[in-house]
Design an enzyme around this catalytic site. Structure first.
Site, PDB file in Angstrom:
ATOM      1  N   GLN A  45      -3.963  -8.029   5.401  1.00  0.00           N
ATOM      2  CA  GLN A  45      -2.619  -8.454   5.001  1.00  0.00           C
ATOM      3  C   GLN A  45      -2.638  -9.904   4.521  1.00  0.00           C
ATOM      4  O   GLN A  45      -3.215 -10.772   5.163  1.00  0.00           O
ATOM      5  CB  GLN A  45      -1.669  -8.300   6.197  1.00  0.00           C
ATOM      6  CG  GLN A  45      -0.198  -8.466   5.879  1.00  0.00           C
ATOM      7  CD  GLN A  45       0.375  -7.315   5.054  1.00  0.00           C
ATOM      8  OE1 GLN A  45      -0.122  -6.198   5.085  1.00  0.00           O
ATOM      9  NE2 GLN A  45       1.432  -7.587   4.313  1.00  0.00           N
ATOM     10  N   ASP A  55      -5.304  -1.048  -1.109  1.00  0.00           N
ATOM     11  CA  ASP A  55      -4.460  -2.007  -1.846  1.00  0.00           C
ATOM     12  C   ASP A  55      -4.856  -2.088  -3.323  1.00  0.00           C
ATOM     13  O   ASP A  55      -4.116  -2.609  -4.142  1.00  0.00           O
ATOM     14  CB  ASP A  55      -4.650  -3.425  -1.266  1.00  0.00           C
ATOM     15  CG  ASP A  55      -3.656  -3.763  -0.169  1.00  0.00           C
ATOM     16  OD1 ASP A  55      -2.545  -3.234  -0.201  1.00  0.00           O
ATOM     17  OD2 ASP A  55      -4.015  -4.585   0.696  1.00  0.00           O
ATOM     18  N   LYS A  90       4.238  -0.232   7.751  1.00  0.00           N
ATOM     19  CA  LYS A  90       3.108   0.631   7.382  1.00  0.00           C
ATOM     20  C   LYS A  90       2.744   1.543   8.556  1.00  0.00           C
ATOM     21  O   LYS A  90       2.452   2.728   8.379  1.00  0.00           O
ATOM     22  CB  LYS A  90       1.914  -0.237   6.962  1.00  0.00           C
ATOM     23  CG  LYS A  90       2.196  -1.003   5.667  1.00  0.00           C
ATOM     24  CD  LYS A  90       1.176  -2.090   5.330  1.00  0.00           C
ATOM     25  CE  LYS A  90       1.682  -2.902   4.130  1.00  0.00           C
ATOM     26  NZ  LYS A  90       0.794  -3.960   3.682  1.00  0.00           N
TER      27      LYS A  90
HETATM   28  N1  GUN Z   1       1.237  -9.043   1.479  1.00  0.00           N
HETATM   29  C1  GUN Z   1       2.333  -8.748   0.755  1.00  0.00           C
HETATM   30  N2  GUN Z   1       2.179  -7.577   0.116  1.00  0.00           N
HETATM   31  C2  GUN Z   1       0.944  -7.121   0.428  1.00  0.00           C
HETATM   32  C3  GUN Z   1       0.205  -5.954   0.087  1.00  0.00           C
HETATM   33  O1  GUN Z   1       0.647  -5.083  -0.676  1.00  0.00           O
HETATM   34  N3  GUN Z   1      -1.032  -5.851   0.631  1.00  0.00           N
HETATM   35  C4  GUN Z   1      -1.549  -6.792   1.445  1.00  0.00           C
HETATM   36  N4  GUN Z   1      -2.787  -6.607   1.918  1.00  0.00           N
HETATM   37  N5  GUN Z   1      -0.900  -7.885   1.792  1.00  0.00           N
HETATM   38  C5  GUN Z   1       0.350  -8.037   1.288  1.00  0.00           C
END
Ligand code: GUN
Length: 294
Positions: A97, A120, A53
């Site tokens: 996350q 998200d 990211k």
């Molecule tokens: N863990 C795995 N995929 C994601 C996601 O898309 N967002 C977040 N916050 N955690 C994750």
């Protein structure tokens, strides 16, 4: 040979478009979108995802902070950290996350994130807006699947779609979006799960198949109608002694069996995976726009 739905090429195009848009917006004096990704503990896959990211944000020119908290973080500590970022006008997007350490309640944490910074789309307010057909954001993986289908000319409108897996992250929001009116919608959706009777028969009736269950090579070739479009969301490790790292990545689809039957297929790796981060960046641009009125 099936058409390959290439997530690397499409995600690059989305990032390039965002980069151009950012340059125009900066020239107009608009603020640069800023993302904070919060991580509790040292779970290695989370560190890897957050790095991806960060790289995407850097490439586009967005601001980014990897906000690290120790494994021992309490709910109180986490709440204070989330509130600090919620209240920071310089941050437009915040994600926590997952997975979190087991002593922390993920659902409760998702409710702490400001709905206006919830890139998200995990907050119940944003889930509700999606459900009533007035989305503020779309969850990244679900939106990634829809973008791939539309970009390659496979509009789900009027089609029979079988989604396999009813997870809150992928299957459920996809079923909602594809069943609603609007872009990527108007499909006839069957949301399959572990209790679905005669699953192969249900899948054989589908024009578009979207497996998202996390079981390696679960969908077999004889479950797939000739000419179906397959978007594989699963990412699974399969032991492979010929690889240096001891495993290879495979999807939920037995690719070698399914590809010859399919009109088009998104492979693993290189399909939906790279798209999700690009959609996150698009959500961040949208969050900054909500905040600054552009
Ligand atoms: N863990 C795995 N995929 C994601 C996601 O898309 N967002 C977040 N916050 N955690 C994750």
């Amino acid at each position: 040979m099936a058409t390959i739905l290439d997530g690397k090429i499409l995600s690059q195009k989305i990032r390039d478009d965002l980069k151009k848009r950012l340059e125009t917006q900066k020239a107009e004096g608009k603020p640069t979108p800023f993302l904070t990704a919060m991580q509790v503990g040292e779970y290695l896959p989370s560190t890897v995802y957050i790095r991806a990211k960060e790289r995407a944000c850097a490439e586009i020119g967005f601001g980014f902070k990897h906000y690290k908290l120790p494994e021992s973080t309490t709910m109180e500590d986490l709440k204070a950290a989330v509130t600090e970022v919620n209240d920071d006008p310089g941050v437009h997007g915040l994600l926590v996350q997952s997975p979190l350490p087991s002593h922390l309640d993920e659902i409760q944490v998702q409710r702490l994130v400001s709905p206006l910074k919830d890139v998200d789309c995990f907050h119940p307010e944003n889930v509700g807006l999606l459900y009533i057909g007035e989305p503020r954001f779309q969850p990244c993986t679900a939106a990634a699947v829809i973008e791939m289908l539309l970009h390659y000319g496979y509009n789900p409108a009027g089609k029979n779609v079988a989604i396999v897996g009813r997870s809150i992250l992928v299957g459920r929001p996809l079923a909602v979006i594809m069943g609603l009116k609007g872009r990527g919608g108007n499909a006839t959706v069957t949301l399959c799960h572990s209790r679905t009777r005669d699953l192969p028969d249900v899948i054989r009736k589908a024009d578009i198949i979207i497996p998202a269950i996390g079981q390696a090579e679960f969908i077999r070739g004889d479950w797939v109608k000739k000419g179906a479009v397959v978007v594989d969301v699963g990412i699974n490790r399969l032991a492979d002694s010929t690889k240096k790292r001891g495993y290879r990545l495979v999807g939920d689809v037995a690719f070698a069996e399914v590809e010859p039957k399919a009109e088009a297929i998104a492979p693993v790796p290189g399909g939906v995976g790279p798209m999700t981060v690009a959609i996150l960046c698009r959500n961040l641009m949208h969050a900054a726009g909500l905040d600054a009125g552009f």
